[in-house]
Design a protein around this motif. Structure first.
Motif, mmCIF file in Angstrom:
data_model
loop_
_atom_site.group_PDB
_atom_site.id
_atom_site.type_symbol
_atom_site.label_atom_id
_atom_site.label_comp_id
_atom_site.label_asym_id
_atom_site.label_seq_id
_atom_site.Cartn_x
_atom_site.Cartn_y
_atom_site.Cartn_z
ATOM 1 N N ASN A 148 49.558 22.033 36.447
ATOM 2 C CA ASN A 148 48.098 22.014 36.343
ATOM 3 C C ASN A 148 47.506 21.172 37.472
ATOM 4 O O ASN A 148 48.121 20.214 37.944
ATOM 5 C CB ASN A 148 47.662 21.437 34.998
ATOM 6 N N TYR A 149 46.307 21.513 37.898
ATOM 7 C CA TYR A 149 45.711 20.801 39.024
ATOM 8 C C TYR A 149 44.206 20.691 38.856
ATOM 9 O O TYR A 149 43.568 21.455 38.121
ATOM 10 C CB TYR A 149 46.041 21.502 40.347
ATOM 11 N N ALA A 150 43.636 19.717 39.548
ATOM 12 C CA ALA A 150 42.185 19.524 39.624
ATOM 13 C C ALA A 150 41.870 19.100 41.052
ATOM 14 O O ALA A 150 42.159 17.974 41.452
ATOM 15 C CB ALA A 150 41.722 18.478 38.619
ATOM 16 N N ASP A 151 41.322 20.019 41.827
ATOM 17 C CA ASP A 151 41.001 19.769 43.230
ATOM 18 C C ASP A 151 39.498 19.570 43.394
ATOM 19 O O ASP A 151 38.693 20.215 42.704
ATOM 20 C CB ASP A 151 41.443 20.946 44.099
ATOM 21 N N HIS A 152 39.139 18.692 44.318
ATOM 22 C CA HIS A 152 37.725 18.404 44.567
ATOM 23 C C HIS A 152 37.468 18.398 46.071
ATOM 24 O O HIS A 152 38.282 17.886 46.843
ATOM 25 C CB HIS A 152 37.335 17.047 43.982
ATOM 26 N N ALA A 153 36.333 18.939 46.479
ATOM 27 C CA ALA A 153 35.933 18.922 47.883
ATOM 28 C C ALA A 153 34.460 18.523 47.954
ATOM 29 O O ALA A 153 33.601 19.161 47.328
ATOM 30 C CB ALA A 153 36.143 20.294 48.523
ATOM 31 N N LEU A 154 34.191 17.461 48.704
ATOM 32 C CA LEU A 154 32.830 16.953 48.886
ATOM 33 C C LEU A 154 32.458 17.041 50.361
ATOM 34 O O LEU A 154 33.292 16.760 51.231
ATOM 35 C CB LEU A 154 32.717 15.505 48.420
ATOM 36 N N GLN A 155 31.217 17.408 50.633
ATOM 37 C CA GLN A 155 30.763 17.484 52.018
ATOM 38 C C GLN A 155 29.293 17.117 52.103
ATOM 39 O O GLN A 155 28.484 17.560 51.289
ATOM 40 C CB GLN A 155 30.968 18.886 52.590
ATOM 41 N N ALA A 156 28.958 16.285 53.081
ATOM 42 C CA ALA A 156 27.564 15.914 53.356
ATOM 43 C C ALA A 156 27.285 16.229 54.812
ATOM 44 O O ALA A 156 28.088 15.914 55.692
ATOM 45 C CB ALA A 156 27.325 14.434 53.068
ATOM 46 N N GLY A 157 26.139 16.866 55.072
ATOM 47 C CA GLY A 157 25.817 17.265 56.431
ATOM 48 C C GLY A 157 24.371 16.994 56.778
ATOM 49 O O GLY A 157 23.485 17.079 55.909
ATOM 50 N N ALA A 158 24.141 16.644 58.034
ATOM 51 C CA ALA A 158 22.785 16.471 58.566
ATOM 52 C C ALA A 158 22.692 17.296 59.837
ATOM 53 O O ALA A 158 23.517 17.133 60.754
ATOM 54 C CB ALA A 158 22.498 14.997 58.861
ATOM 55 N N TYR A 159 21.702 18.186 59.896
ATOM 56 C CA TYR A 159 21.513 19.087 61.033
ATOM 57 C C TYR A 159 20.111 18.824 61.581
ATOM 58 O O TYR A 159 19.105 19.162 60.943
ATOM 59 C CB TYR A 159 21.692 20.538 60.585
ATOM 60 N N LEU A 160 20.048 18.213 62.767
ATOM 61 C CA LEU A 160 18.802 17.654 63.275
ATOM 62 C C LEU A 160 18.415 18.326 64.583
ATOM 63 O O LEU A 160 19.262 18.562 65.456
ATOM 64 C CB LEU A 160 18.962 16.143 63.509
ATOM 65 N N LEU A 161 17.124 18.614 64.743
ATOM 66 C CA LEU A 161 16.584 19.098 66.005
ATOM 67 C C LEU A 161 16.097 17.907 66.817
ATOM 68 O O LEU A 161 15.362 17.057 66.309
ATOM 69 C CB LEU A 161 15.432 20.077 65.755
ATOM 70 N N LEU A 162 16.515 17.852 68.094
ATOM 71 C CA LEU A 162 16.130 16.764 68.982
ATOM 72 C C LEU A 162 15.297 17.349 70.114
ATOM 73 O O LEU A 162 15.840 17.990 71.021
ATOM 74 C CB LEU A 162 17.369 16.055 69.529
ATOM 75 N N GLY A 163 14.004 17.173 70.038
ATOM 76 C CA GLY A 163 13.138 17.761 71.039
ATOM 77 C C GLY A 163 13.077 19.268 70.898
ATOM 78 O O GLY A 163 13.332 19.839 69.837
ATOM 79 N N GLU A 164 12.769 19.952 71.999
ATOM 80 C CA GLU A 164 12.630 21.403 71.974
ATOM 81 C C GLU A 164 13.940 22.123 72.263
ATOM 82 O O GLU A 164 14.072 23.309 71.984
ATOM 83 C CB GLU A 164 11.568 21.841 72.992
ATOM 84 N N ARG A 165 14.915 21.417 72.830
ATOM 85 C CA ARG A 165 16.124 22.097 73.283
ATOM 86 C C ARG A 165 17.418 21.516 72.734
ATOM 87 O O ARG A 165 18.489 22.081 72.951
ATOM 88 C CB ARG A 165 16.187 22.078 74.818
ATOM 89 N N GLY A 166 17.363 20.382 72.074
ATOM 90 C CA GLY A 166 18.582 19.721 71.633
ATOM 91 C C GLY A 166 18.769 19.776 70.131
ATOM 92 O O GLY A 166 17.811 19.895 69.362
ATOM 93 N N GLY A 167 20.014 19.665 69.714
ATOM 94 C CA GLY A 167 20.343 19.624 68.297
ATOM 95 C C GLY A 167 21.571 18.772 68.060
ATOM 96 O O GLY A 167 22.477 18.704 68.903
ATOM 97 N N LEU A 168 21.604 18.091 66.924
ATOM 98 C CA LEU A 168 22.732 17.233 66.569
ATOM 99 C C LEU A 168 23.166 17.544 65.147
ATOM 100 O O LEU A 168 22.351 17.526 64.222
ATOM 101 C CB LEU A 168 22.340 15.758 66.681
ATOM 102 N N ASP A 169 24.460 17.858 64.983
ATOM 103 C CA ASP A 169 25.044 18.122 63.660
ATOM 104 C C ASP A 169 26.023 17.008 63.327
ATOM 105 O O ASP A 169 26.897 16.678 64.148
ATOM 106 C CB ASP A 169 25.789 19.466 63.632
ATOM 107 N N LEU A 170 25.900 16.438 62.129
ATOM 108 C CA LEU A 170 26.818 15.414 61.644
ATOM 109 C C LEU A 170 27.334 15.847 60.279
ATOM 110 O O LEU A 170 26.536 16.106 59.364
ATOM 111 C CB LEU A 170 26.111 14.062 61.536
ATOM 112 N N VAL A 171 28.638 15.925 60.124
ATOM 113 C CA VAL A 171 29.228 16.408 58.877
ATOM 114 C C VAL A 171 30.367 15.482 58.476
ATOM 115 O O VAL A 171 31.271 15.203 59.274
ATOM 116 C CB VAL A 171 29.759 17.854 59.018
ATOM 117 N N GLU A 172 30.334 15.013 57.243
ATOM 118 C CA GLU A 172 31.400 14.181 56.670
ATOM 119 C C GLU A 172 31.942 14.895 55.443
ATOM 120 O O GLU A 172 31.166 15.369 54.590
ATOM 121 C CB GLU A 172 30.848 12.809 56.278
#
Length: 207
Positions: free
Chosen positions: A62-86
């Motif tokens: 028998n098993y119990a598996d867990h997966a957690l994920q938090a993400g932030a997807y940010l627009l920086l100005g008109e041309r840039g973007g930053l993705d952070l995922v843990e």
């Protein structure tokens, strides 16, 4: 958003063995949850994925598996973007698969319970340039930590850290055509030496 999956299966060879075939009915429960927040010019989200299994004739599996994920997807100005995922996973490998694949279930080397391990991953990705710009850049870096929790005589030598980096530079010649140069590097570092003295640390490059 939420979702719940329920399955009832009959597994005719739970250890995937050619010598010691055992069968069992298997019940599975799979809850999913997604929370999203949309402040101005960004997306924040949290995900949970659970996988639970119960064997009628082999409760030790028998098993119990867990997966957690938090993400932030940010627009920086008109041309840039930053993705952070843990992300963090606590999961398992069924007996007869993964590190125990090919081991006779009747032998003393066969694990008495499924191999359980955790993974911790962090990803950062920066993008400059959108569909209407001539040039674009993508920079990406990630780390991944894998640590086994049991059956350590077999599994502990596979505890490792992985790191990854990639840089891509591109130039759009036409609306649907671009030239790209990409460089990737990946590093593997193992925590424990093999009994044979073999060192599996390595580094890979791709261009």
């Amino acid at each position: 958003y939420s979702l719940l999956g329920i399955q009832a299966l009959d597994d005719s060879n739970i250890f995937q063995s050619s010598t010691d075939v055992q069968s069992s009915q298997l019940w599975k429960l799979a809850p999913r949850l997604l929370l999203q927040f949309r402040p101005e010019r960004s997306l924040l989200e949290f995900r949970y994925k659970g996988d639970y299994g119960w064997y009628d004739k082999s409760s030790v599996d028998n098993y119990a598996d867990h997966a957690l994920q938090a993400g932030a997807y940010l627009l920086l100005g008109e041309r840039g973007g930053l993705d952070l995922v843990e992300s963090y996973d606590a999961t398992h490998e069924n007996r007869g698969t993964g590190l125990s694949a090919g081991i006779d279930p009747a032998s003393g080397a066969f694990p008495q319970s499924p191999d359980r391990y955790t993974t911790e991953q962090f990803l950062a990705r920066y993008t400059y340039g959108v569909s209407h710009t001539r040039a674009f850049v993508v920079l990406e870096a990630s780390t991944d930590r894998i640590a086994y929790q049991n059956n350590l005589a077999l599994t502990q030598p596979f505890d490792r850290d992985e790191s990854y980096g990639q840089a891509t530079f591109g130039f759009r010649i036409r609306s649907k055509t671009s030239l790209e140069l990409s460089v990737q590097a990946q590093d593997f570092t193992y925590d424990h030496p093999r009994a044979t003295g073999l060192n599996l640390d390595s580094r890979e490059y791709r261009y």
